[in-house]
Design an enzyme around this catalytic site. Structure first.
Site, PDB file in Angstrom:
ATOM      1  N   ASN A 212       1.152  -3.910   2.075  1.00  0.00           N
ATOM      2  CA  ASN A 212       1.186  -2.685   2.862  1.00  0.00           C
ATOM      3  C   ASN A 212      -0.095  -2.611   3.699  1.00  0.00           C
ATOM      4  OD1 ASN A 212      -0.925  -1.442   1.262  1.00  0.00           O
ATOM      5  ND2 ASN A 212       0.600  -0.846  -0.251  1.00  0.00           N
ATOM      6  N   ARG A 213      -0.154  -1.640   4.576  1.00  0.00           N
ATOM      7  CA  ARG A 213      -1.278  -1.586   5.515  1.00  0.00           C
ATOM      8  C   ARG A 213      -2.612  -1.404   4.797  1.00  0.00           C
ATOM      9  NH1 ARG A 213      -0.341   1.906  10.656  1.00  0.00           N
ATOM     10  NH2 ARG A 213       0.295   3.428   9.082  1.00  0.00           N
ATOM     11  N   GLU A 215      -3.443  -2.386   1.743  1.00  0.00           N
ATOM     12  CA  GLU A 215      -3.795  -3.643   1.081  1.00  0.00           C
ATOM     13  C   GLU A 215      -4.311  -4.669   2.084  1.00  0.00           C
ATOM     14  OE1 GLU A 215      -0.455  -3.334  -2.509  1.00  0.00           O
ATOM     15  OE2 GLU A 215      -0.002  -4.360  -0.618  1.00  0.00           O
ATOM     16  N   ASP A 279       8.597  -3.488  -4.492  1.00  0.00           N
ATOM     17  CA  ASP A 279       9.371  -4.445  -5.290  1.00  0.00           C
ATOM     18  C   ASP A 279      10.771  -4.617  -4.706  1.00  0.00           C
ATOM     19  OD1 ASP A 279       7.170  -4.403  -6.985  1.00  0.00           O
ATOM     20  OD2 ASP A 279       8.071  -2.963  -8.364  1.00  0.00           O
TER      21      ASP A 279
END
Length: 333
Positions: A212-213, A215, A279
């Protein structure tokens, strides 16, 4: 240059879903047990200024890499899960929970000295009061790592896709990541990796890297605005075929070797709980690619599946029926 990922038609969606259900996936990563305690609050404790929650319900679900495997099974595909658990009650609960999805746990390495990673959420009146984590995140001992590697290579012999789910809980190390990606590439199957910070830059050669952004910003030590040039540079730096960045309600941004950023907007469905959405994306994009979807088609399917998942409480899966119901709503709109 930026483009938008177009919506798929009904016939193509049906074709891909049918093909996805015929596949065999291998999931390797950090498995965990997600526990939920639900109750109500009627008073404050006389012992401390905290609410007293009277628990009325409790249940558990596969979490982490186990939730990726459960999402694969929910589509109808077969799956083999490789990871490490403890020789404890939580490990037994996780095995039982997996059986509910038709997933055998023979690929899980039981380690007596290590607890099964467990996240326990206490929820009162629809709000999470506290989360209690029980985990050990140090690297696996050599003998346990060797057993895991052997199980993974054996499973890959029959695999159509490899899904790597890293939660920084000790299963992965740089050599293991490189070994698994190389083995999958030798077989010509796609590799989808969901990284965390410790080994973020180690998934070189993966077909799709799916952070994600937040991370991505943290791993590269750069505040990512989502600008096309930033994303193209990040993909090149990470050495993967495609970088797929999940943007929460803003959908996803996908960039490949051509430097073209393709975006799929967020889907306007009800959002209840975002846990486990990543997930779901990992499972759906991997299966779709293995079923012959283009990367754009795979991203579109995964985006819609994630929109269904966040409408559920806790870590959850998305069935084909639920997906098609959402597709008809979205297609009609």
């Amino acid at each position: 240059m930026t483009t938008t990922i177009a919506e798929l038609g009904r016939a193509r969606v049906a074709e891909l879903l049918e093909a996805m259900a015929e596949l065999h996936a291998v999931v390797v990563g950090d498995v965990m047990l997600d526990r939920y305690l639900h109750g109500d609050v009627e008073r404050i404790s006389p012992e401390a200024p905290v609410p007293v929650v009277t628990v009325a319900e409790d249940w558990s679900a596969p979490g982490g890499a186990a939730n990726v495997a459960a999402n694969v099974a929910a589509v109808g595909a077969s799956v083999e899960l490789i990871g490490a658990i403890g020789d404890d009650d939580a490990g037994a609960m996780l095995r039982e929970s997996l059986l509910g999805y038709g997933i055998e746990s023979t690929g899980l390495v039981a380690i007596p000295s290590r607890p099964t990673t467990t996240k326990t959420r206490l929820i009162a009146r629809g709000q999470q009061v506290v989360r209690i984590d029980r985990e050990v995140d140090n690297p696996l001992a050599d003998r346990h790592r060797d057993a895991l590697v052997e199980a993974a290579h054996r499973a890959l012999e029959e695999a159509d896709v490899l899904l790597l789910e890293d939660y920084d809980k000790g299963v992965f190390d740089p050599a293991l990541i490189a070994d698994l990606i190389a083995a999958a590439k030798d077989q010509g199957i796609p590799v989808v990796a969901d990284p965390r910070e410790r080994h973020f830059t180690r998934f070189t050669g993966a077909t799709v890297l799916k952070p994600n952004r937040r991370e991505l910003s943290s791993a590269l030590r750069v505040r990512m605005s989502g600008d096309s040039n930033e994303l193209a540079d990040a993909r090149k730096q990470l050495g993967v075929d495609y970088l797929l960045v999940t943007l929460g309600p803003d959908g996803m941004a996908l960039v490949g070797e051509d430097g073209l950023v393709r975006r799929t907007p967020g889907v306007a469905l009800e959002v209840f709980d975002v846990s486990g959405a990543g997930d779901t994306v990992t499972a759906w994009i991997g299966l779709a690619l293995a079923a012959g979807a283009t990367i754009e088609e795979a991203a579109w399917l995964a985006n819609l599946a994630a929109a269904v998942e966040v409408g559920k409480q806790g870590t959850a899966t998305v069935s084909v029926g639920e997906f098609l119901e959402a597709f008809e709503r979205f297609h009609g709109d």
